[in-house]
Design a protein around this motif. Structure first.
Motif, mmCIF file in Angstrom:
data_model
loop_
_atom_site.group_PDB
_atom_site.id
_atom_site.type_symbol
_atom_site.label_atom_id
_atom_site.label_comp_id
_atom_site.label_asym_id
_atom_site.label_seq_id
_atom_site.Cartn_x
_atom_site.Cartn_y
_atom_site.Cartn_z
ATOM 1 N N ALA B 19 98.746 21.198 -61.299
ATOM 2 C CA ALA B 19 98.693 22.574 -60.792
ATOM 3 C C ALA B 19 98.783 22.562 -59.274
ATOM 4 O O ALA B 19 98.309 21.623 -58.638
ATOM 5 C CB ALA B 19 97.399 23.217 -61.240
ATOM 6 N N PRO B 20 99.396 23.579 -58.693
ATOM 7 C CA PRO B 20 99.410 23.665 -57.224
ATOM 8 C C PRO B 20 98.015 24.006 -56.701
ATOM 9 O O PRO B 20 97.145 24.411 -57.476
ATOM 10 C CB PRO B 20 100.397 24.796 -56.960
ATOM 11 C CG PRO B 20 100.463 25.570 -58.223
ATOM 12 C CD PRO B 20 100.130 24.653 -59.339
ATOM 13 N N ARG B 21 97.821 23.852 -55.398
ATOM 14 C CA ARG B 21 96.515 24.179 -54.824
ATOM 15 C C ARG B 21 96.211 25.666 -55.015
ATOM 16 O O ARG B 21 97.133 26.488 -55.090
ATOM 17 C CB ARG B 21 96.514 23.845 -53.323
ATOM 18 C CG ARG B 21 96.276 22.379 -53.043
ATOM 19 C CD ARG B 21 96.281 22.129 -51.564
ATOM 20 N NE ARG B 21 97.588 22.445 -50.991
ATOM 21 C CZ ARG B 21 97.767 22.884 -49.756
ATOM 22 N NH1 ARG B 21 96.739 23.077 -48.960
ATOM 23 N NH2 ARG B 21 98.980 23.150 -49.297
ATOM 24 N N VAL B 24 97.709 28.190 -52.615
ATOM 25 C CA VAL B 24 99.153 28.402 -52.830
ATOM 26 C C VAL B 24 99.342 29.366 -54.000
ATOM 27 O O VAL B 24 100.119 30.324 -53.928
ATOM 28 C CB VAL B 24 99.860 27.056 -53.103
ATOM 29 C CG1 VAL B 24 101.321 27.271 -53.466
ATOM 30 C CG2 VAL B 24 99.745 26.136 -51.900
ATOM 31 N N SER B 25 98.588 29.105 -55.079
ATOM 32 C CA SER B 25 98.691 29.980 -56.259
ATOM 33 C C SER B 25 98.305 31.406 -55.898
ATOM 34 O O SER B 25 98.962 32.370 -56.323
ATOM 35 C CB SER B 25 97.769 29.478 -57.367
ATOM 36 O OG SER B 25 98.216 28.241 -57.822
ATOM 37 N N ALA B 27 98.517 32.872 -53.005
ATOM 38 C CA ALA B 27 99.571 33.495 -52.188
ATOM 39 C C ALA B 27 100.727 33.946 -53.077
ATOM 40 O O ALA B 27 101.273 35.049 -52.897
ATOM 41 C CB ALA B 27 100.062 32.501 -51.144
ATOM 42 N N ILE B 28 101.103 33.102 -54.048
ATOM 43 C CA ILE B 28 102.223 33.453 -54.936
ATOM 44 C C ILE B 28 101.853 34.659 -55.785
ATOM 45 O O ILE B 28 102.630 35.615 -55.914
ATOM 46 C CB ILE B 28 102.604 32.253 -55.827
ATOM 47 C CG1 ILE B 28 103.191 31.130 -54.966
ATOM 48 C CG2 ILE B 28 103.587 32.663 -56.918
ATOM 49 C CD1 ILE B 28 103.420 29.837 -55.713
ATOM 50 N N ARG B 29 100.630 34.619 -56.350
ATOM 51 C CA ARG B 29 100.189 35.742 -57.195
ATOM 52 C C ARG B 29 100.200 37.044 -56.404
ATOM 53 O O ARG B 29 100.669 38.071 -56.892
ATOM 54 C CB ARG B 29 98.777 35.465 -57.710
ATOM 55 C CG ARG B 29 98.743 34.487 -58.847
ATOM 56 C CD ARG B 29 97.391 34.554 -59.532
ATOM 57 N NE ARG B 29 97.288 33.515 -60.527
ATOM 58 C CZ ARG B 29 96.562 32.405 -60.384
ATOM 59 N NH1 ARG B 29 95.873 32.198 -59.291
ATOM 60 N NH2 ARG B 29 96.524 31.507 -61.347
ATOM 61 N N ALA B 31 101.934 37.777 -53.708
ATOM 62 C CA ALA B 31 103.296 38.217 -53.348
ATOM 63 C C ALA B 31 104.032 38.784 -54.555
ATOM 64 O O ALA B 31 104.818 39.724 -54.421
ATOM 65 C CB ALA B 31 104.069 37.044 -52.758
ATOM 66 N N CYS B 32 103.782 38.200 -55.728
ATOM 67 C CA CYS B 32 104.587 38.604 -56.895
ATOM 68 C C CYS B 32 103.993 39.770 -57.680
ATOM 69 O O CYS B 32 104.655 40.303 -58.563
ATOM 70 C CB CYS B 32 104.773 37.415 -57.835
ATOM 71 S SG CYS B 32 105.794 36.132 -57.126
#
Lengths: 205, 233
Positions: B19-21, B24-25, B27-29, B31-32
């Protein structure tokens, strides 16, 4: 007391609705989750992300061999998925689609890195490349990681997609833009090379 | 298709997916899912219909042009029948090349289509040629002028259809965008060539090969070039 009950029951109702909806979404296929995400359900994205990101991260880690670059590419990939979600063709397999976007992003990044200017040393020459000395691995899993790192890119990618990411040969062929026969051949040759590397490791005292 | 059962390295401790850090997760969540709204992308059926409608539109323009320039009824009828027959081929290429039943058709099948269809089309043009003059006669005078104008109109019609196909399927193919682009060019090229074929009175072999046939190949090459930019997300 009255105020408490007024606030409490809607909260319970929300919890009931969520618990009713979540199991169905949680059990959905990745394709169904992607469709729900396209329809605007944030919860579907959460589930899809949880399901897909470890495979994607593992793939990117082995492509880049660098955790920070892999995480950067992961963010780039998901931002592309987010932007392109309206063009997702409903019913198409999601994991190969996202992996292909990740691979394209990696290739684009590598291409731009190839034309990046090098920093010269004070005497105007290119700096010597530092070769990292790796200690002998203590475990088979470490030896396998090192052996995987030493494989040529094409073999490693085919093995990572089929063995670690868990794609079928047909799906891996789609991601790599190669024929199924070519993927099988790359996996086979990669296996042979891995076996030789691991035999050397087992002979080392 | 899966790997052989007798996998010699099956027992190895293959690395588990990582799993990514968490940051990072997060930030992605963020943004999306920020301001997430439903996206109404076109369905596969709509995209297919749009492409076929565009191809039919240029065929109708070709027919109108033929009627306006008093082309013989037999010539018009032959052109329309040819266009109808090739519309089936166009629909088949669109269906096989672009729609995901369980993923798109294999790359090798689509590659075979990209090679076989232009060859068949050139064969069809050869079959429908009624007359033949040597190339030296064809390449001068009124014949050459007519070939140029016909070729340009076919290229314009073909570019309209190819552009429509590329836009209709924009961003849908991260896997083989160049190949899909070539197929889009092929569909457009055939559409353009057939539309011009309805309105064009010439049945001379060189004219058909160069003004109507080469356009298909040219647009397939252009589609191959544009596919990476337009069809990949």
């Amino acid at each position: 007391m009255t105020t408490y009950s007024v606030n409490f029951w809607p909260a319970l109702e929300v919890a009931r609705l969520t618990s009713e909806r979540s199991p169905s979404l949680a059990e959905s296929t990745s394709e169904r989750l992607m469709e729900s995400y396209v329809d605007g359900e944030a919860e579907a994205f959460e589930l899809l992300y949880r399901r897909v990101s470890p495979n994607l991260m593992g793939y990117l880690l082995r492509l880049t061999r660098n955790r920070e670059r892999a995480e950067d590419l992961l963010q780039i990939t998901f931002s592309k998925v987010h932007r392109a979600r309206s063009s997702y063709l409903r019913g198409a397999p999601v994991l190969p689609w996202i992996l292909a976007i990740a691979r394209r992003s990696f290739l684009d990044e590598r291409r731009s890195a190839n034309v990046r200017t090098e920093d010269l040393s004070p005497d105007g020459s290119l700096p010597e490349q530092q070769h990292e000395e790796r200690p002998l691995p203590a475990e088979v899993s470490d030896a396998l990681e090192i052996a995987l790192d030493r494989l040529p890119d094409t073999y490693r990618e085919a093995i990572v997609l089929t063995k670690i990411t868990g794609l079928s040969v047909a799906e891996a062929a789609q991601v790599l833009g190669a024929t199924e026969t070519a993927v099988k051949l790359r996996v086979h040759r990669g296996y042979n090379q891995l076996r030789k590397e691991l035999e050397q490791y087992s002979r080392t005292p | 298709m899966t790997l052989p059962k007798s996998d010699p390295l099956a027992d190895l401790p293959w690395p588990k997916p990582e799993a990514p850090r968490e940051e990072v997760s997060a930030a992605i969540r963020s943004a999306c899912t920020k301001n997430l709204c439903p996206m109404k992308g076109m369905s596969v059926g709509t995209r297919l219909s749009l492409c076929l409608a565009l191809s039919s539109f240029v065929a109708v323009v070709g027919y109108w042009f033929g009627v306006r320039h008093h082309r013989s009824e037999l010539g018009l009828r032959t052109g329309v029948y040819g266009a109808l027959g090739w519309a089936i081929v166009q629909a088949a290429v669109l269906f096989v090349g672009f729609t995901p039943a369980r993923g798109r058709a294999s790359r090798s099948l689509r590659l075979a289509l990209a090679i076989a269809v232009p060859v068949l089309f050139l064969g069809y043009l050869t079959y429908s040629a009624w007359s033949y003059v040597p190339f030296t006669q064809f390449s001068h005078g009124a014949r050459a002028d007519h070939a140029w104008s016909c070729g340009l109109v076919a290229l314009t019609f073909g570019a309209v259809v190819s552009g429509g196909v590329l836009l209709a399927w924009r961003g849908t193919d991260p896997l083989t965008p160049r190949l899909s682009g070539a197929l889009a060019g092929l569909i457009g090229g055939i559409g353009g060539a057939l539309a011009v074929g309805i309105g064009c009175p010439s049945h001379e072999a060189w004219h058909l090969w160069i003004s109507h046939g080469v356009i298909v190949l040219a647009l397939a090459v252009m589609g191959f070039g544009a596919g990476r930019r337009l069809l990949a997300p």
